[in-house]
Every structure is written in structure tokens, then in C-alpha cells.
Motif scaffolding. Structure first.
Motif, short mmCIF file in Angstrom:
data_model
loop_
_atom_site.label_atom_id
_atom_site.label_comp_id
_atom_site.label_asym_id
_atom_site.label_seq_id
_atom_site.Cartn_x
_atom_site.Cartn_y
_atom_site.Cartn_z
N ARG A 64 1.25 -0.98 -0.01
CA ARG A 64 -0.12 0.22 -0.13
C ARG A 64 0.63 1.39 0.09
O ARG A 64 0.12 2.29 -0.41
N ARG A 104 -0.52 5.71 -10.35
CA ARG A 104 -0.56 6.52 -10.37
C ARG A 104 -0.86 7.37 -11.98
O ARG A 104 0.55 7.09 -12.51
N LEU A 131 -4.96 9.88 -10.74
CA LEU A 131 -6.29 9.03 -10.75
C LEU A 131 -5.33 7.74 -10.29
O LEU A 131 -4.84 7.04 -10.76
N ASP A 132 -6.21 6.67 -9.35
CA ASP A 132 -5.64 5.42 -9.40
C ASP A 132 -6.54 4.14 -9.42
O ASP A 132 -7.76 4.13 -10.25
N GLY A 179 -6.62 1.36 -9.45
CA GLY A 179 -7.79 0.48 -9.10
C GLY A 179 -8.97 1.38 -8.88
O GLY A 179 -10.58 0.27 -8.56
N LYS A 180 -8.90 2.29 -8.95
CA LYS A 180 -10.67 2.49 -8.78
C LYS A 180 -11.63 3.31 -10.42
O LYS A 180 -12.45 3.75 -10.08
N VAL A 181 -10.80 2.76 -10.94
CA VAL A 181 -11.43 2.70 -12.63
C VAL A 181 -11.62 1.46 -13.20
O VAL A 181 -10.79 0.96 -13.13
N LYS A 182 -12.54 1.24 -13.66
CA LYS A 182 -12.52 -0.06 -14.98
C LYS A 182 -12.82 0.25 -16.64
O LYS A 182 -12.83 -0.51 -17.27
N ARG A 233 -2.88 -4.29 -10.47
CA ARG A 233 -3.29 -2.92 -11.78
C ARG A 233 -2.40 -1.60 -11.66
O ARG A 233 -1.70 -1.48 -10.99
#
Length: 605
Positions: free
Chosen positions: A234, A239, A251-252, A254-257, A327
Motif C-alpha cells: 500500500r 497513478r 487517478l488510481d 484500482g478505482k476505474v474500469k 493494476r
């Protein structure tokens, strides 16, 4: 009669001529042969075999009308067509550009980046005193496209990535430039790269295409060669980062698809970053758009080697067997009018270095809400490291001592305030005891008027004795921003990345693997808390007793440099407190005894 015979003779003559043309047609005219513009063959270039072997897209023909001699007849003769020869290497080979900052290695297959090493970085973890080495910023892969590949609108590699480009070098005033050129059945592409003296690389890519179609230039995924454990940590951030209309955003993955697209008209620069390193592209002219595509990193059989595949777009879900995969992002820059010219930066997020560049890349160094404190602290660490001791662990200790000296007047004021509070504590307890039975009525309901009167009496006691109840807390409040500034600094400063201190502490930005520093720090916190005069409020007293345990638990995962700072600060505070306690005055203390009926009496001791 004569006219009649003349007419018959003319008709017979025309018939004879017509039959002669039918029986004996004239030979067809042979067109002039096509000629190709000759060019000297460069080393490793395939020479043209014939005009028929050339791609149709590379042939240009022009026709101009010409007047034939004689009345009533025109003809358009065939004009020689201009045919460009193919430009293609015969074998695959690597080309290297190098200066004092970077070493970039390219393959002529697709003119893509194979390796980019930043020089002078601490890369050997676990070996104290190891000299700096080269850090690889191109994540190793086996099958996935390399940086500077050309991809389509959906991220698919183009055929030009498999072409063998011809490489040529040219000396310029800014350094050596490496040019790649390919022309053949896969199209025509030109790429140019030039390394600057400060971690910058000038790039130019040209690929002629129809007006409604253009290419995408690929970067990523991510930066550096990482282990699976590092990808899962962690503390190892990955990013997307960009600046549009002067505002920097991140932007991370892991937060977008779904892919994120950014319009090129307002784009200042765009890149990929991790905690300590950055790869950014600053277009010279507006590009069509930039696209961040989230991908899954798939182990490719060797340690630190990962291929990637796109994250399934909704409504599709990631397969259960892939949910554990790390990711990252790939960056696709879409060209406008078939060309991209840009400056790219590859290197560490060293604050002073990025600040000297004219792009605002220093905003990628996240120093938190107390950056106004973290920046001078970082510059002070750098100065101590450069001029006093070449070890960032000892530099942290020396900086902590300097901060303690600067804050000494506040600490002395706090000690005096706490001493006054300690002397005043018996009187305050007497007031509380006197009002204890009046704070609630017979039914147990709270009496706010009684509480208000008791507080007013206590405040009057503070004023009569000249005591500030918040005086002892102020130095702690001052130290908290310094603590958080150190936390941000040690979490972001690449100067401390992989920097050793002593013995088993080989990386000041990593947690102590044996938890020795956190435990010693916790013990010092308990000693300091017991030496400090206890606050009069019982709730505050219990809270202060519990804080050392909380700090110890939290510090188990903190960077070793941060725990070292806190431990040093505790040791200095203990020494300071012991010195203060030796200055105790010997004024007679007044003991307040609560007697029945709410009265009180005092006695000198």
C-alpha cells in the motif's frame, strides 16, 4: 459523267483503305518505360528489386495533357511515375543513447524503447553504503507492446511495430539524435529521439494516415521493475497524472474500469508516476487526446516481468482468477494530423530538480497540507546531507536537534504553564468536590446552571493565579504539523528512498523489519509521559496515558526515518524535562483540605 466516275473512284479508294486497315492493322505504340527515382542504398536497407515490388501507397503518378500535332487530334501521353524506394533494415539490432543522466536503449523493430535507466539512484536495498547505481524505469515484459509502440483506437498494436526500421544518428548542439525510418508494405513511419542533459528526451513521431484516422503513441504500463510484493504494498503508489488548464490531477488504477480520455486542447502535460519516479510527456502542439487505459498485470514467468491485458469494461466483470492481479495504467497519446512532437521527462521526483523545469512537474511531489513546512524541512535535510554528514539518518537526527532548539522557548513556556497547573490542581479539585453534589438534582437530571457556575469559578481561579489552561498543549499542537510534515516528506522524498542509516536500517522510507525502532520509541514515549506533569482533568490524564500505546502500534508500519525523528524528539524531550525538574522552586506548597459543609482550610507544608 466525269463527276460520277470520280465519286465511284473515291468510294472504291476508301473501301480499299478500310479493308487494308482491317487486314493489316498498324503496330501498337510502345509506351515509354517507367523510371524510379534512384537513391543510394543505406547500410542495412533493402534495395528496390522492381517497380512491381513496391507498395502501391508509395507510388505517385502525374499526367499532364499535351496537344498532338495536326488539326482535330489530341492525346495524353503517359508521364513517368514517381516511385519512392522502400526503407527497411535487414536485421534487428539495438541502438543506445546515453548521457550523464540517462541511458536509453531502443530496438529498431518498431523503433521502440527497450530500456531506460536513470543514473545515480540507490537501488541496492540491504547493502548499507552501496554506491548509487542505475534504476530501470521500463517495466520488463515478454509479449506486451513496448513504450513508443503505435496502437489503434482500442489499444491494439499496429503492424508497424513489427517492421525493421533503419536507424541513423546525427550530432546536434543539444546532444546526439537517433532517427528511425521505415517505408514499406506496412506503411511509412518516422521516429526521432534526442536525450537532453537534465533527464528530458525530445521525441517526434510521424505516421501519415487518412484524414479521418490517426495513430496512438503508447507509454507504460507504469514505471520500474517491481516484484509482486512491491505491487501489493500500500506504500507503493501507481497513478495516472496530468495537468489540464493548469490544474494537476491524479487517478488510481484500482478505482476505474473504463479508459479515461482527456481532451488535448487544454492538456499541459500527461504522464505516469509512482511514489518516487515520473514519466511525463509535454506536447509541443496540442494532441487530439490522451487516454489512460486500466490494465491487469499478468506474471510472465520471470520475477519482475509482467505482461498486461485491459481491465474488462462494464458490464463485464473481472474473472475470479484475475481479481488478485495488480493494476496499472497504460498511456495512449492520440496524434493530431499524423504527428506528435513533445518533450518527455523520465526520472526521479526530486523536488528542486522538477522545480527548475518550466512545466510545473514539481506539483507531482505530494507533501500534503503542510507542504509550506515540508519544503524547508526537505531543503534543510539536503543541506545537512551535502555539508555536514553524508547519511540521511544522521541528518534527520541533526535536523530534529535543530528543531528542538528553535522550539525551546515554546517548550519552556509550556513547562512553566504545566507547573502552575500542577500547583493549582489541589484548589481546582476542591472546587470540583464542592460542586459535585450540585451538578445533578434528586432525580439525577443534569443541572446546567450548576455546571456553568462551577466552570466560571474555575476560570476565575485561572485568572487569579495567572494560568493559561491551554499553555501546556500549545507546544504539542506546534509539533503535530512538524510531525505530519516529516511524514509527508519521508513518504515522498526520493532522496531518502533506499537510503541507509546504520546496522539493519537499509531504507529510511521503509518500515523497520524487526520493529526495534518502534518499540524503543514507544518506551521513550512512556518515560516522557510519566515525567510530564499530569493534566488536572481525569479524562485528559487517561488519554495521555493511552497515547504511547497508540503511537507505538501506528509506528510499526511507519517509515524508519519518521520513527527515528520521533524517537530522537522523545529522547531530547526527556533530557529537557529532567533539566526542568532540577529547577523546581522550593516555595511552600499550600495543601487544600476539603471539610464537611463545603468549606476548606489550608496548611503550609
Amino acid at each position: 459523267m466525269d463527276n460520277k466516275r470520280l465519286l465511284i473512284a473515291a468510294v472504291l479508294s476508301m473501301a480499299v483503305l478500310f479493308l487494308w486497315q482491317m487486314i493489316f492493322p498498324p503496330p501498337e505504340a510502345t509506351p515509354p518505360p517507367r523510371t524510379a527515382i534512384a537513391a543510394p542504398a543505406a547500410p542495412g536497407v533493402v534495395p528496390p528489386a522492381s517497380a512491381a515490388a513496391l507498395p502501391a501507397a508509395s507510388a505517385a503518378a502525374a499526367a499532364t495533357p499535351a496537344s498532338a500535332e495536326g488539326a482535330g487530334s489530341t492525346a495524353t501521353p503517359t508521364v513517368p511515375a514517381v516511385v519512392l524506394p522502400p526503407v527497411e533494415a535487414t536485421e534487428e539490432r539495438n541502438e543506445v543513447l546515453e548521457n550523464e543522466e540517462l541511458r536509453a536503449e531502443f530496438t529498431n523493430r518498431g523503433a521502440r524503447l527497450v530500456s531506460l535507466r536513470v543514473k545515480g539512484i540507490n537501488v541496492e536495498v540491504g547493502k548499507a553504503g552501496t554506491p548509487p547505481g542505475d534504476l530501470e524505469l521500463v517495466a520488463p515484459r515478454k509479449e506486451s507492446p513496448l513504450p513508443f509502440s503505435l496502437v489503434g483506437a482500442n489499444g491494439e498494436p499496429t503492424a508497424a511495430n513489427g517492421a525493421l526500421f533503419v536507424a541513423a544518428r546525427e550530432k546536434t548542439k543539444d546532444g546526439e539524435r537517433l532517427d528511425f525510418h521505415y517505408r514499406g508494405s506496412l506503411g511509412e513511419v518516422e521516429k526521432s529521439f534526442l536525450l537532453g542533459p537534465d533527464g528530458r528526451m525530445e521525441i517526434a513521431v510521424s505516421a501519415p494516415a487518412p484524414a479521418d484516422k490517426s495513430f496512438n503513441l503508447l507509454l507504460g504500463p507504469g514505471l520500474r521493475a517491481r516484484t509482486a510484493a512491491e505491487l501489493a504494498s500500500r506504500f507503493e503508489l501507481r497513478r495516472a497524472v496530468w495537468s489540464a488548464a493548469g490544474k494537476v490531477e491524479t487517478l488510481d488504477p484500482g478505482k476505474v474500469k473504463e479508459p479515461l480520455e482527456i481532451a488535448g486542447d487544454t492538456l499541459n502535460w500527461v504522464g505516469l508516476e509512482d511514489t518516487y519516479f515520473l514519466s511525463a510527456v509535454i506536447p509541443h502542439q496540442p494532441v487530439a487526446k490522451a487516454r489512460f487505459r486500466p490494465v491487469l498485470l499478468v506474471p510472465a514467468g520471470e520475477e519482475r516481468t509482467f505482461d498486461y491485458r485491459p481491465v474488462p469494461a462494464p458490464p463485464a466483470e473481472i474473472a475470479a482468477t484475475d481479481k488478485h492481479l495488480a493494476r496499472d495504467f497504460v498511456l495512449e497519446i492520440e496524434a493530431r494530423e499524423g504527428r506528435i512532437e513533445a518533450t518527455s521527462y523520465w526520472g526521479s521526483k526530486q523536488l528542486d530538480h522538477l522545480t527548475a523545469l518550466p512545466y510545473g512537474l514539481d506539483k507531482t511531489v505530494k507533501l500534503g497540507m503542510f507542504s509550506f513546512l515540508a519544503r524547508p524541512l526537505l531543503y534543510s535535510l539536503q543541506w545537512i546531507h551535502a555539508n555536514v554528514v553524508a547519511n540521511y539518518g544522521w541528518a534527520i537526527i541533526l535536523l530534529t536537534v535543530a528543531l528542538k532548539i528553535v522550539l525551546l522557548p515554546l517548550s519552556l513556556s509550556a513547562f512553566k504553564s504545566m507547573r502552575k497547573m500542577q500547583k493549582l490542581n489541589p484548589k481546582m479539585q476542591a472546587v470540583r468536590e464542592r460542586w459535585k453534589g450540585k451538578l445533578r438534582d434528586k432525580n439525577g437530571r443534569f443541572n446546567p446552571d450548576a455546571q456553568k457556575q462551577m466552570n466560571e469559578e474555575i476560570m476565575g481561579l485561572y485568572r487569579s493565579e495567572g494560568v493559561n489552561p491551554a499553555g501546556g498543549c500549545f507546544p504539542m499542537l506546534i509539533q503535530l504539523p512538524v510531525f505530519f510534515s516529516f511524514y509527508s516528506l519521508l513518504s515522498s522524498a526520493v532522496e531518502l528512498w533506499h537510503s541507509p542509516w546504520i546496522l539493519w536500517i537499509h531504507d529510511l522510507t521503509a518500515a523497520d523489519p524487526y520493529y526495534v525502532l518502534p518499540i524503543v520509541m514507544g518506551v521513550s514515549q512512556i518515560i516522557q509521559q510519566r515525567m510530564t506533569p499530569a493534566p488536572p482533568d481525569p479524562v485528559q490524564k487517561r488519554l495521555m496515558q493511552f497515547l504511547p500505546v497508540v503511537f507505538t502500534i501506528f509506528s510499526l508500519g511507519f517509515a524508519s526515518g519518521l520513527v527515528l525523528y520521533w524517537l530522537t524528539n522523545n529522547i531530547l524531550t526527556i533530557a529537557q524535562q529532567k533539566l526542568y525538574n532540577s529547577f523546581k522552586d522550593h516555595e511552600p506548597q499550600t495543601e487544600v483540605v476539603v471539610v464537611k459543609g463545603g468549606g476548606r482550610k489550608g496548611s503550609n507544608t
